[in-house]
Design an enzyme around this catalytic site. Structure first.
Site, short mmCIF file in Angstrom:
data_model
loop_
_atom_site.label_atom_id
_atom_site.label_comp_id
_atom_site.label_asym_id
_atom_site.label_seq_id
_atom_site.Cartn_x
_atom_site.Cartn_y
_atom_site.Cartn_z
N ARG A 87 0.85 -1.19 0.00
CA ARG A 87 0.00 0.00 0.00
C ARG A 87 0.88 1.24 0.00
NH1 ARG A 87 -4.88 1.82 2.83
NH2 ARG A 87 -5.06 4.02 2.25
N ASP A 99 -6.94 -1.79 1.30
CA ASP A 99 -7.34 -0.90 2.38
C ASP A 99 -8.08 -1.78 3.39
OD1 ASP A 99 -7.89 1.50 3.69
OD2 ASP A 99 -9.67 1.94 2.48
N ASP A 101 -10.16 -1.48 6.97
CA ASP A 101 -10.76 -0.58 7.96
C ASP A 101 -11.39 -1.40 9.08
OD1 ASP A 101 -10.17 1.75 6.55
OD2 ASP A 101 -12.06 1.69 5.43
N1 ROI Z 1 -14.55 3.42 -3.23
C1 ROI Z 1 -15.04 2.18 -3.28
N2 ROI Z 1 -16.02 1.90 -4.16
N3 ROI Z 1 -14.58 1.19 -2.47
C2 ROI Z 1 -13.60 1.44 -1.55
O1 ROI Z 1 -13.19 0.51 -0.82
C3 ROI Z 1 -13.05 2.73 -1.48
N4 ROI Z 1 -12.08 3.03 -0.58
C4 ROI Z 1 -11.60 4.25 -0.45
C5 ROI Z 1 -12.05 5.40 -1.33
C6 ROI Z 1 -10.87 5.92 -2.11
C7 ROI Z 1 -12.64 6.50 -0.48
N5 ROI Z 1 -13.06 4.99 -2.29
C8 ROI Z 1 -13.56 3.72 -2.34
O2 ROI Z 1 -10.71 4.51 0.49
#
Ligand code: ROI
Length: 170
Positions: A87, A99, A101
């Site tokens: 990343r 990512d 979370d």
């Molecule tokens: N948009 C989508 N569709 N899915 C994500 O996981 C995602 N993650 C992000 C940002 C860039 C805000 N946009 C995203 O961090």
């Protein structure tokens, strides 16, 4: 000593370098964390980018964990999995290999400089709440109530990234 196990939910997203492979690898790493069991995953979901539209579509998923790690430690492990998978932080809301979370950690409400739980985006992003509701249809967001109800009361144009189920993870 006895450490209570907590249910935790992790949101995963990728739109670079074979997103499905990135998600699979991250799920495997989550399952290998100390004192942690991977109980379930949502399967793959596809969604349009939230943020700049000149980036690839996303693959998203949610993982359900049972863990004895505290929330902060779980969060640090998530960051290190992101680092293992290359990343690189580029532009704000830009493309990324992976990512992770921390969406929910038991019934805890946490607000520190680097960690907010429940994740504030849960009710506003279909790519988070659809996979989460698939695993746990009656889930309650601490301080807010049943996720189903929250989602219904939110204007759909604010939550719509055209997120759709895209198959089980093998
Ligand atoms: N948009 C989508 N569709 N899915 C994500 O996981 C995602 N993650 C992000 C940002 C860039 C805000 N946009 C995203 O961090």
């Amino acid at each position: 000593v006895l450490v209570p196990m907590q249910l935790a939910y992790i949101g995963l997203g990728s739109n670079l370098e074979q997103p499905r492979e990135q998600i699979k690898r991250a799920l495997q790493s989550l399952g290998e964390l100390p004192e942690t069991k991977l109980l379930d995953d949502s399967g793959f979901y596809e969604s349009k980018p939230m943020g700049p539209s000149d980036q690839p579509d996303y693959v998203n998923a949610v993982a359900e964990l049972e863990t004895a790690l505290d929330a902060e430690t779980l969060f640090r492990h998530c960051q290190s999995i992101e680092q293992q998978q290359g990343r690189i932080r580029q532009r704000h809301w830009g493309e990324r290999t992976i990512d992770l979370d921390v969406l929910l950690y038991g019934q805890e409400q946490i607000d520190t400089t680097d960690l907010t739980v429940p994740h504030p985006g849960i009710g506003q992003r279909d790519f988070v709440y659809l996979p989460l509701l698939k695993i746990s249809p009656d889930i309650v967001i601490p301080g807010k109530g049943a996720l189903k109800e929250i989602v219904q009361s939110c204007a759909s144009d604010e939550t719509d990234y055209a997120c759709t189920f895209a198959g089980n993870i093998k």
